[in-house]
Design a protein around this motif. Structure first.
Motif, PDB file in Angstrom:
ATOM      1  N   SER B  83      35.614  55.030  54.104  1.00  0.00           N
ATOM      2  CA  SER B  83      34.539  54.392  53.343  1.00  0.00           C
ATOM      3  C   SER B  83      34.268  53.021  53.960  1.00  0.00           C
ATOM      4  CB  SER B  83      34.976  54.268  51.883  1.00  0.00           C
ATOM      5  OG  SER B  83      33.979  53.662  51.127  1.00  0.00           O
ATOM      6  N   LEU B  84      33.180  52.932  54.721  1.00  0.00           N
ATOM      7  CA  LEU B  84      32.923  51.698  55.473  1.00  0.00           C
ATOM      8  C   LEU B  84      31.483  51.236  55.275  1.00  0.00           C
ATOM      9  CD1 LEU B  84      34.500  52.981  58.815  1.00  0.00           C
ATOM     10  CD2 LEU B  84      35.573  51.382  57.238  1.00  0.00           C
ATOM     11  N   ILE B  85      31.294  49.906  55.346  1.00  0.00           N
ATOM     12  CA  ILE B  85      29.928  49.357  55.365  1.00  0.00           C
ATOM     13  C   ILE B  85      29.527  49.301  56.839  1.00  0.00           C
ATOM     14  CG2 ILE B  85      28.484  47.339  54.880  1.00  0.00           C
ATOM     15  CD1 ILE B  85      29.357  48.176  52.242  1.00  0.00           C
ATOM     16  N   THR B  86      28.552  50.090  57.212  1.00  0.00           N
ATOM     17  CA  THR B  86      28.249  50.223  58.645  1.00  0.00           C
ATOM     18  C   THR B  86      27.538  48.999  59.234  1.00  0.00           C
ATOM     19  OG1 THR B  86      26.282  51.454  58.027  1.00  0.00           O
ATOM     20  CG2 THR B  86      28.200  52.749  58.630  1.00  0.00           C
ATOM     21  N   ASP B  87      26.975  48.173  58.376  1.00  0.00           N
ATOM     22  CA  ASP B  87      26.336  46.946  58.875  1.00  0.00           C
ATOM     23  C   ASP B  87      27.335  45.802  59.032  1.00  0.00           C
ATOM     24  OD1 ASP B  87      23.747  47.675  59.387  1.00  0.00           O
ATOM     25  OD2 ASP B  87      23.111  47.450  57.307  1.00  0.00           O
ATOM     26  N   PHE B  88      28.582  46.046  58.661  1.00  0.00           N
ATOM     27  CA  PHE B  88      29.628  45.025  58.784  1.00  0.00           C
ATOM     28  C   PHE B  88      30.455  45.284  60.040  1.00  0.00           C
ATOM     29  CE2 PHE B  88      30.473  43.468  54.137  1.00  0.00           C
ATOM     30  CZ  PHE B  88      29.145  43.084  54.039  1.00  0.00           C
ATOM     31  N   ASN B  93      34.787  44.570  57.085  1.00  0.00           N
ATOM     32  CA  ASN B  93      35.139  45.710  56.235  1.00  0.00           C
ATOM     33  C   ASN B  93      36.548  45.546  55.667  1.00  0.00           C
ATOM     34  OD1 ASN B  93      33.370  48.237  55.902  1.00  0.00           O
ATOM     35  ND2 ASN B  93      32.910  47.552  57.976  1.00  0.00           N
ATOM     36  N   LEU B  96      36.557  42.855  53.022  1.00  0.00           N
ATOM     37  CA  LEU B  96      35.950  43.312  51.769  1.00  0.00           C
ATOM     38  C   LEU B  96      36.966  44.076  50.922  1.00  0.00           C
ATOM     39  CD1 LEU B  96      33.314  43.562  50.117  1.00  0.00           C
ATOM     40  CD2 LEU B  96      32.858  45.678  51.330  1.00  0.00           C
ATOM     41  N   LEU B  97      37.714  44.965  51.576  1.00  0.00           N
ATOM     42  CA  LEU B  97      38.753  45.710  50.852  1.00  0.00           C
ATOM     43  C   LEU B  97      39.842  44.756  50.363  1.00  0.00           C
ATOM     44  CD1 LEU B  97      39.927  48.439  49.937  1.00  0.00           C
ATOM     45  CD2 LEU B  97      40.963  48.669  52.184  1.00  0.00           C
ATOM     46  N   GLU B 141      42.732  50.430  57.302  1.00  0.00           N
ATOM     47  CA  GLU B 141      42.483  50.073  55.891  1.00  0.00           C
ATOM     48  C   GLU B 141      43.538  50.700  54.978  1.00  0.00           C
ATOM     49  OE1 GLU B 141      37.808  48.894  55.509  1.00  0.00           O
ATOM     50  OE2 GLU B 141      38.396  50.834  54.720  1.00  0.00           O
TER      51      GLU B 141
END
Lengths: 236, 209
Positions: B83-88, B93, B96-97, B141
């Motif tokens: 589960s990743l933010i692709t713009d980060f 990432n 954020l976690l 992660e």
């Protein structure tokens, strides 16, 4: 707050293209459609006037297309987004010992936020149209001009929020039902004259004093129902 | 016993996906569920996480797992896609976690990224990552936070042999510190290297190997 930031970023990733496309479309639509309002009245009337209960009882069946479109567009932005969000986030949130109900409450805030941005942007277009065309200010009960616009924005925000919550709650059963249910409510509101219908408050022609409180209670009930249904569906 | 599955059954549309599953995993073990695609390995991991509605009993750290409750222990999890933010970037990432757990430090993030050779791309957005790099970030992660339980589904997917060796070393290092692993894999070499307890999964039936 930490969970909100986390969830918001994933939510935005999933929704941004759809959100910006539909928002741009409704804004253009309102600006262009507002051009047809040539009698000097506020452009908001064109969208939100609707059909009065007395007219329905008199057998008039003019379907308020613009009104329906205004409240239908946010449903197309949202679609099944909160189920997608859950599927993409559930593993990490589970590992962080976050309860599904916390996730659901954050979803409620995201829906309120989505509704707020939609209502702000779309109503700003209507104000702009009024400003450019020197239309007469909106009058809503005792309110006039900016106060009436702000008051109406609050009602529209509650209306859009409640429809998004209904959609998200019904999507828990099947995604199609999530879209069908609010459409049925909007269409039946347009064509029936039941005075107890909370969505009556979303038409100028049916607005009564205290309607916003009725809308607020209606939205709160759906927020609670959504959290109840969503947090029970913890599995994927 | 750290994890227990007792008489677990799962039927969907008349098809028996899990059949009378009984297994026990002790704290500090590296338990691996082996089997071909579609045998039910991922389903077992989801069952252990309480994400599947099943008949039977699932206990983790002595507590019965219910989907609506918080999970009894903190866990690093990688199941299916990361589960990743692709713009980060990779660091963003991880950060954020990490914001969900105040005990995770920036040093730990930097060390994990360096270990998996992801610190070479500090400004690269995840959307430009290869499949293998995304997988390594997902694994990094899962290892974040030094939690007592790590659950990995096909962790060697898309990884090169050097990265698999690093993963094996890290799993063994974390196990020596008391971490329990539950892994689903069809990669026999990898399983041979890490497993301290093996389960064979065949059409939803689980046997201890």
């Amino acid at each position: 707050m930490r969970l909100f930031k986390d969830q918001f970023l994933y939510f935005w990733q999933l929704i941004k293209v759809r959100f910006l496309s539909w928002l741009l479309l409704i804004c253009l639509f309102l600006l262009v459609a507002g051009g047809f309002m040539r009698n000097g009245r506020s452009a908001s009337i064109m969208v939100f006037q609707g059909l009065g209960l007395a007219e329905i009882r008199a057998g008039i069946r003019d379907f308020p297309v613009l009104w329906f479109g205004y409240f239908f567009f946010p449903l197309m932005i949202s679609l099944n987004i909160f189920k997608e969000l859950w599927i993409s986030r559930v593993m990490q949130l589970r590992g962080q010992q976050i309860k599904p109900s916390h996730f659901s409450w954050v979803n409620v805030i995201l829906q309120l936020l989505l509704a707020a941005v939609y209502v702000l942007a779309s109503n700003a277009c209507l104000w702009l149209k009024d400003l450019l065309c020197s239309n007469s200010p909106l009058v809503l009960g005792p309110w006039q001009g900016g106060a009436a616009e702000l008051h109406w924005m609050l009602i529209a925000w509650l209306g859009v929020s409640s429809l998004l919550l209904i959609q998200a709650s019904c999507s828990e059963l099947t995604p199609a039902l999530g879209l069908i249910m609010p459409i049925v409510l909007l269409v039946s509101t347009s064509l029936t004259a039941w005075s107890g219908n909370p969505l009556n408050a979303l038409m100028f022609s049916r607005w009564i004093s205290g309607a916003e409180l009725f809308m607020l209670v209606w939205t709160l009930i759906w927020a609670l129902l959504y959290v109840l249904v969503d947090s029970k569906h913890g599995w994927v | 016993m750290f994890i227990e599955l007792k008489n677990v059954n799962k039927v969907i549309s008349g098809r028996q996906l899990l059949s009378q599953v009984n297994c026990e995993i002790e704290a500090g073990q590296i338990a691996v569920f082996e089997g071909i695609n579609g045998s039910g390995k991922t389903l077992i991991l989801k069952t252990i996480l309480g994400l599947m509605k099943v008949d039977g009993e699932v206990l983790v750290a002595g507590k019965q797992i219910k989907p609506q409750d918080a999970y009894p222990v903190k866990a690093g999890i990688l199941i299916e896609n990361p589960s990743l933010i692709t713009d980060f970037t990779a660091t963003q990432n991880m950060e954020l976690l990490a914001k969900l757990d105040e005990h995770i430090s920036a040093t730990e993030i930097a060390e994990l990224l360096k270990y998996f050779d992801l610190s070479r791309f500090p400004n690269e957005k995840v959307k430009k990552f290869s499949l293998g790099m995304k997988q390594k970030l997902g694994i990094a992660e899962a290892f974040l936070g030094s939690y007592p339980l790590i659950i990995l589904d096909e962790p060697t997917n898309a990884l090169d042999s050097d990265s698999i060796d690093k993963l094996v070393d890290l799993i063994k290092l974390r196990q020596s510190k008391g971490c329990t692993f539950v892994i689903a894999s069809h990669d026999r070499d990898f399983v041979e290297q890490v497993a301290t307890k093996r389960f064979k999964v065949e059409e939803g039936v689980v046997h201890e190997a």
